[in-house]
Design an enzyme around this catalytic site. Structure first.
Site, PDB file in Angstrom:
ATOM      1  N   GLN A  28      10.646  12.978  21.837  1.00 32.54           N
ATOM      2  CA  GLN A  28      10.862  13.540  23.164  1.00 32.54           C
ATOM      3  C   GLN A  28      11.269  15.006  23.137  1.00 32.54           C
ATOM      4  OE1 GLN A  28       9.971  11.987  25.787  1.00 32.54           O
ATOM      5  NE2 GLN A  28       9.740   9.927  24.966  1.00 32.54           N
TER       6      GLN A  28
ATOM      7  N   HIS B   4      15.373   4.307  20.551  1.00 29.18           N
ATOM      8  CA  HIS B   4      14.131   3.575  20.818  1.00 29.18           C
ATOM      9  C   HIS B   4      14.029   2.476  19.770  1.00 29.18           C
ATOM     10  CE1 HIS B   4       9.775   2.832  20.925  1.00 29.18           C
ATOM     11  NE2 HIS B   4       9.717   3.491  22.072  1.00 29.18           N
TER      12      HIS B   4
END
Length: 422
Positions: free
Chosen positions: A215, A136
């Protein structure tokens, strides 16, 4: 507390007020975008409401009854969250999100000097920082900027064709590596990183390990001590808590010498006109007024997840993901970006539709009440790895059902036809 062999979504969904609505299309809401922001159960909303209506006050400041109650709630929340990820409360720092947590680390490293106790964080042009192509942007750009400030070089592990970290490229980690930063689970491919192998490589060369657990923490059992990482981050809004709360974990001995980056109230000990001294962690990294009600809500979200048992949460995720992957592979023109099985992967599934822009895919799905993420998901390099600029993404949460996947698949089958491609 629940006592069941698996998650009962028929009961579970009643805990989420937002899921009871119809969309503007007149269809029931099918929310498949929890990897971006998960929905809040009513117990989280109630916890925040109870705080602001009964205990709202500044923490660690006053001696009156409300201040005492607020401070207790604030620090109890730290204990609850710390226990959830297997660490001590003194190793948990509140931030406003994981992006801030990662930036805090990167700026702290750039404030380190070789002639202080923080020498192990200092970098020179001879050093390097290693990430992966799957990161990310929040776990890539801060390290790029740190390299610019210090002259260190940025390296990365590459990916296999299916989007997993390619350990054959791990030679980029060497005796000059000061930091190895990577995601526990990719927010594009859903692939679970080989954490222990990467930690062992970092230890071989004395590098510090930073884990992006945004996540993973909401979807599987996670114990930072067992994983052996030095720092880790995750966000409340991805696990059923409110926005505005991030969590930074750091080993106690590292937080004790990590340079401060934000200064002001709450984090100081003694202040004179000439100089100041600062509190130890975690207070030393929590300058100013914190999002106390949201932090209380975060603790309640953690308790809610824990009440299922994280092994059951992961099993639910795997069952639905297996079905989702199977069904997606039967839709004409669809390409999955990532592993095609549930082996070492979670329910974050990005895909492209031949001839249709992801934003158009999202709009067609929205017309049927199906909410998915579209765009590059703050992860442009991994999309380039797959030869696309962006994608659509489905993500699974404990409140999702097999029936919702069927609704999604039925709507997805209509996308290419809508644009005259079938």
């Amino acid at each position: 507390m629940r006592a069941q062999s698996q998650i009962d979504t028929a009961v579970n969904r009643q805990d989420f007020p937002i899921l009871q609505q119809q969309t503007r299309s007149g269809n029931p809401l099918v929310y498949l975008d929890s990897a971006a922001t998960a929905q809040l159960p009513d117990v989280v909303l109630k916890a925040m409401w109870d705080f602001v209506t009964q205990k709202n006050s500044a923490v660690n400041r006053g001696s009156h009854e409300l201040a005492e109650a607020a401070t207790i709630a604030y620090e109890n929340a730290r204990e609850i969250v710390a226990d959830f990820v297997g660490v001590s409360a003194a190793e948990i720092v509140w931030t406003k999100n994981s992006t801030e947590s990662l930036n805090l680390l990167a700026y702290a490293f750039s404030n380190a000097s070789f002639d202080t106790a923080a020498a192990r964080f200092a970098l020179t042009p001879a050093d390097n920082i290693v990430v992966t192509r799957a990161e990310h942007h929040a776990n890539l750009v801060p390290w790029q900027e740190l390299c610019k400030r210090t002259g260190a070089s940025l390296r990365w592990l590459d990916l296999t064709p299916e989007g997993r970290i390619d350990l054959d490229t791990a030679h980029v980690i060497d005796e000059h590596t000061k930091v190895l930063a990577f995601a526990h689970v990719s927010n594009v491919t859903g692939a679970i990183a080989p954490v222990r192998q990467l930690v062992d490589l970092a230890r071989k060369y004395g590098a510090l390990v930073v884990l992006d657990a945004c996540q993973s923490v909401p979807h599987m059992p996670v114990d930072f001590r067992q994983l052996g990482v030095d720092f880790a981050v995750f966000s409340a809004h991805k696990l059923g808590g409110p926005t505005g709360v991030g969590v930074l974990y750091g080993k106690a001995d590292l937080l004790a010498t990590l340079p401060k980056v934000a200064f002001g109230g709450s984090m100081v000990e003694v202040v004179t006109m000439e100089s100041s001294t600062y509190k130890t962690a975690p207070a030393g990294f929590e300058a100013g007024t914190q999002a106390v009600a949201q932090i209380v809500g975060t603790a309640q979200a953690v308790k809610y997840l824990a009440s299922y048992g994280m092994d059951k949460v992961q099993a639910h995720d795997e069952r639905l993901t297996a079905y989702l992957l199977e069904q997606l592979q039967q839709v004409s023109g669809v390409r999955i970006l990532g592993p095609l099985t549930t082996q070492d992967r979670l329910g974050v599934v990005a895909f492209s539709v031949a001839g249709v822009h992801p934003h158009d895919v999202g709009q067609v799905l929205d017309s049927y009440g199906v909410a998915v993420r579209v765009g590059h998901h703050c992860a442009q390099p991994v999309h380039r790895h797959f030869g696309v600029a962006s994608s659509s993404r489905v993500s699974i949460a404990p409140y999702n059902t097999k029936e919702e996947i069927d609704i999604f698949i039925a709507a997805l089958r209509k996308v290419r036809a809508f644009f005259g491609l079938e």
